[in-house]
Design an enzyme around this catalytic site. Structure first.
Site, PDB file in Angstrom:
ATOM      1  N   LEU A  44       0.808  -1.227   0.000  1.00 28.70           N
ATOM      2  CA  LEU A  44       0.000   0.000   0.000  1.00 28.70           C
ATOM      3  C   LEU A  44       0.845   1.283   0.000  1.00 28.70           C
ATOM      4  CD1 LEU A  44      -2.946   1.019   0.171  1.00 28.70           C
ATOM      5  CD2 LEU A  44      -2.657   1.097   2.643  1.00 28.70           C
ATOM      6  N   ASP A  45       0.544   2.204  -0.919  1.00 27.83           N
ATOM      7  CA  ASP A  45       1.221   3.509  -1.014  1.00 27.83           C
ATOM      8  C   ASP A  45       2.722   3.377  -1.276  1.00 27.83           C
ATOM      9  OD1 ASP A  45      -1.224   4.646  -0.535  1.00 27.83           O
ATOM     10  OD2 ASP A  45      -0.891   4.909   1.605  1.00 27.83           O
TER      11      ASP A  45
END
Lengths: 295, 295, 295, 295
Positions: free
Chosen positions: D238-239
């Site tokens: 994530l990210d």
């Protein structure tokens, strides 16, 4: 920052309103103290304040936001008293009150779509009361946002009649602000004068570079490395009105004129959107042919 | 990315040199293939390549960096053969070779200090061989960086003699690039012509806005919201030479002319520094009165 | 904007001094009116004023510039009276008074050169009273600008003694502001506490990205498209102090770590210069672990 | 820049097509010459070319636009032969062919409206084949632009079924690119893997600052002076996916979290729009967990 004023009717305590006061006057000592005193007497709590004294023009400019439970008449009376002493030009409004706005367009959609979207999403305190187009291309965008679209074609022969129709719309719709959102017609001197300080244009260049027609073609020919946009009040003096906001975008040698036009859309729409929002928030004050912008 | 060419003398393998080739010619198919072929025959490994075909002028521009163990004469012969077929204007240099540069100044130090600092810290491949000032104010800065300072005062009466002295310095010092680092004198048409494409100026406005004298005063009067700087080649046509780089800085109504001058120093020095570095790295090609900048 | 106060000695009319007053206190109505009243009684003419009420912390912040012919004692007495009523933290200074500043450096010259140049050219109201280096590389730059250079080497073993020497210099030189101009040592918690709010650092990343060591290597590895710099007050909590200013520069995939370091110099020096100038102009107020910057 | 190749059928001369070729392979000498040679044999005229050799990964990246009257099979055969020799990963497409795109949204309209407007106005070569929302709030915007809207609600219980529906849509609609236009759900690892390199997200912070939820609240709390947005490919991490584009906007202490959210819309939409356009123009190549962007 709750206001602690004594309220007129304790049984039904009014929630204080947030007001915005803008003023200008010849600069001299005591202005802020006098204004803040007048407001304090009405339980006003200053929540935002910006000022500027221009050593060139000798004028002083002030914008204050103030919470007060007093009603408009009381506040206006208090301000009027001070204003008289200091020879002020001033205006009082409620913070966030939507400004009745007429959008004028031709065929390019980007500024129109952007402003309508910002109105809907609460990013600009405007109430678009109508869209005027000299072509019908953008009627569908107006319809989507629920805005009446007025087709007012303009030819050399009908220009006078078209402007009459525009004046009529301004009157009927109680328009406070006219935005030329890539409206490709020049307003007459008379109309510029009558709507002075109430018409905002977006010029697709970094003024004073590339005044007049086809600025992106001029920019391409000159080989500039940044293209820009300028939002300004409209005066009879074409592309010479007081500048509200400018911005630029980097380009390089590989960009054709059509690329500049396309890239320019982004900088045009954000430059115009800022100018319209600041105007509607009473952040723009005129200082001769220049502006004071309290953002 | 090691070059795998067969080296002429296996007993003392030369380390490949990195070359930079720039060229322009009428655009037609096969240029890249021909050039890359000529270089490949000399064991060249292309490490950087940029190109641009201008649909307006019909010209093609190329900049290539290539590692090769061949010597200059071999490479030049190979390129000359291709260049003849395609009617190319071209130049070959060693990547990073410092360009012999003469800085010309008046009283403002910011561009001079910045360029001398960048030379010393390796941020621009220049070799400043001297500083010319029409005043002596900046002699100490030149001395600190170990640069000969030449005082060449200019008055209406001595302008011709001053330019003669400048030509002499250019010749004696084998100057490749002249940088007008806030030099407040206008060069004569003749000198501009003789040094065409070898003189870079920094103009303290976003051209073509505010040509001529006192651009910050002009900008203040017009009420612009961004101030800018423009670095360009000098031609006889004042402030109209091909633009290499431009940049801007945000200002607001509260800035006096003196503030603009002070804020402008930052944008001037970084705009000029970029233009000088790109020129010295052979990244700037002339395309009529415009530039192609491969950065 | 001439001050119309009655002067104490009409035979030798004092020219009014321009003062800067900064304060913070719990937010409640009447602050501006009380302060402007106290100043008006001493013939003060407010020439610049900015305020901010933080709804989160409930604190109010004010910065005023005011012209007054009263002397410091009179003004301080007047302000103290108001300050007591509103529980204010406040400070009064003369506009433009140079702040006694100590620069601390290691080997990188760009921030040092920039700050010394800005002091000399009048772009930052600081008085650099000395330069401390844990290496001697930059002694020549200090000498050129006529600044005493103090070599205070730091090793694990001598860190305590080095900080003692630093405290001594701060005391002896009456230092008001310490600037870590790419000083590559971490100050001890104790020293951070003792100099709280008086030490400004430049971190070579856009915080909170890339805290700690080698931020450009971290940025390169993450493949960011903008590199940044952050100027902040130093606290015991490394890279977590209140941010004063940040800026960025665009980069692309072709940039090696060494390019980022080199490009970063520009953004570091201008970010630090702004922070130092704003601090020295009393434009930065602390709001917990955040800052209020009135620029 | 007309192609002068001998055409196969002189009686019906085909207009040349403009192709875009992207490739990557281990870096070694001769790549450009081999590729340009293969294209030249098919009458190809190179109109745009960019390359990058990454010294860290040892990979070479190339993007070429080339005009050729040859058909796809001929060109592919020619390229395949070279590709085999150099172990290239490559892709050939027609310049400007709209990429079949699925937009995924929640309640925030700004990115959706912007992308749909850009598609219509020809600013991004995408063909939006559908809009998926986990809420129905934005169905009207999809309808206005004539796009099918698919309501796929997501709860903890239905997440698997929702992703099945998404996979189905991707298959049925022959989707090449999925854009998370402020879609407030996290895709499962499995889906990220299956659509690897084909899903673009906009994160409302300057990554790696403020990962995870409520980035503007985090930014406000940290007191940053610039807010940003990051467009990146989605990975299971994530990210942390490869960054395509980032941009920032200046803010100050006076901005509340809600202001940051509102100001952030502009930077989010323009950052996402650039990433989507560059991807659709085959300007973005993956280089491990980083990107090469030839814009």
């Amino acid at each position: 920052m709750a206001s602690v004023t004594t309220l007129p009717n304790p049984s039904a305590p009014a929630r204080p309103t947030e007001w915005v006061l803008t003023l200008s006057c010849p600069d001299r000592p005591g202005i802020v103290h006098a204004v803040s005193g007048a407001l304090a007497e009405h339980g006003g709590n200053i929540t935002e304040s910006q000022q500027f004294g221009d050593p060139v023009s000798g004028l002083f400019f002030l914008r204050m936001q103030v919470e007060s439970a007093s009603d408009r008449a009381e506040l206006e009376a208090a301000i009027a008293e001070v204003a008289g002493r200091f020879a002020m030009t001033w205006e009082l409004d409620v913070v966030g009150r939507p400004v009745r706005t007429l959008l004028m367009v031709s065929k390019a959609a980007h500024c129109l779509v952007d402003l309508l979207y910002r109105e809907r999403s609460g990013q600009a305190p405007i109430d678009v009361v109508g869209v005027v187009g000299n072509h019908t291309d953008l009627a569908d965008h107006a319809a989507f946002y629920g805005k009446p679209f007025h087709h007012v074609p303009v030819t050399a022969a009908t220009k006078g009649a078209a402007e009459d129709r525009l004046r009529e719309l301004v009157r009927e719709l109680d328009v406070e602000l006219v935005v030329l959102a890539r409206y490709m017609q020049i307003l007459s001197d008379g109309l510029c004068r009558d709507l002075s300080g109430r018409v905002i244009n977006i010029h697709h260049s970094f003024l004073p570079s590339f005044k007049g027609a086809r600025p992106y073609a001029q920019a391409h020919d000159r080989g500039v490395k940044l293209i820009g946009a300028t939002s300004h009040y409209v005066t009879g003096d074409l592309d010479e009105g007081p500048i509200i906001e400018q911005d630029v975008e980097r380009v390089d040698h590989s960009r054709a004129v059509t690329d500049l036009v396309s890239l320019g859309e982004d900088v045009e729409r954000r430059t115009l959107a800022r100018a319209v929002r600041w105007h509607a928030e009473h952040r723009v004050l005129l200082n001769g042919h220049r502006t004071v912008v309290f953002h």
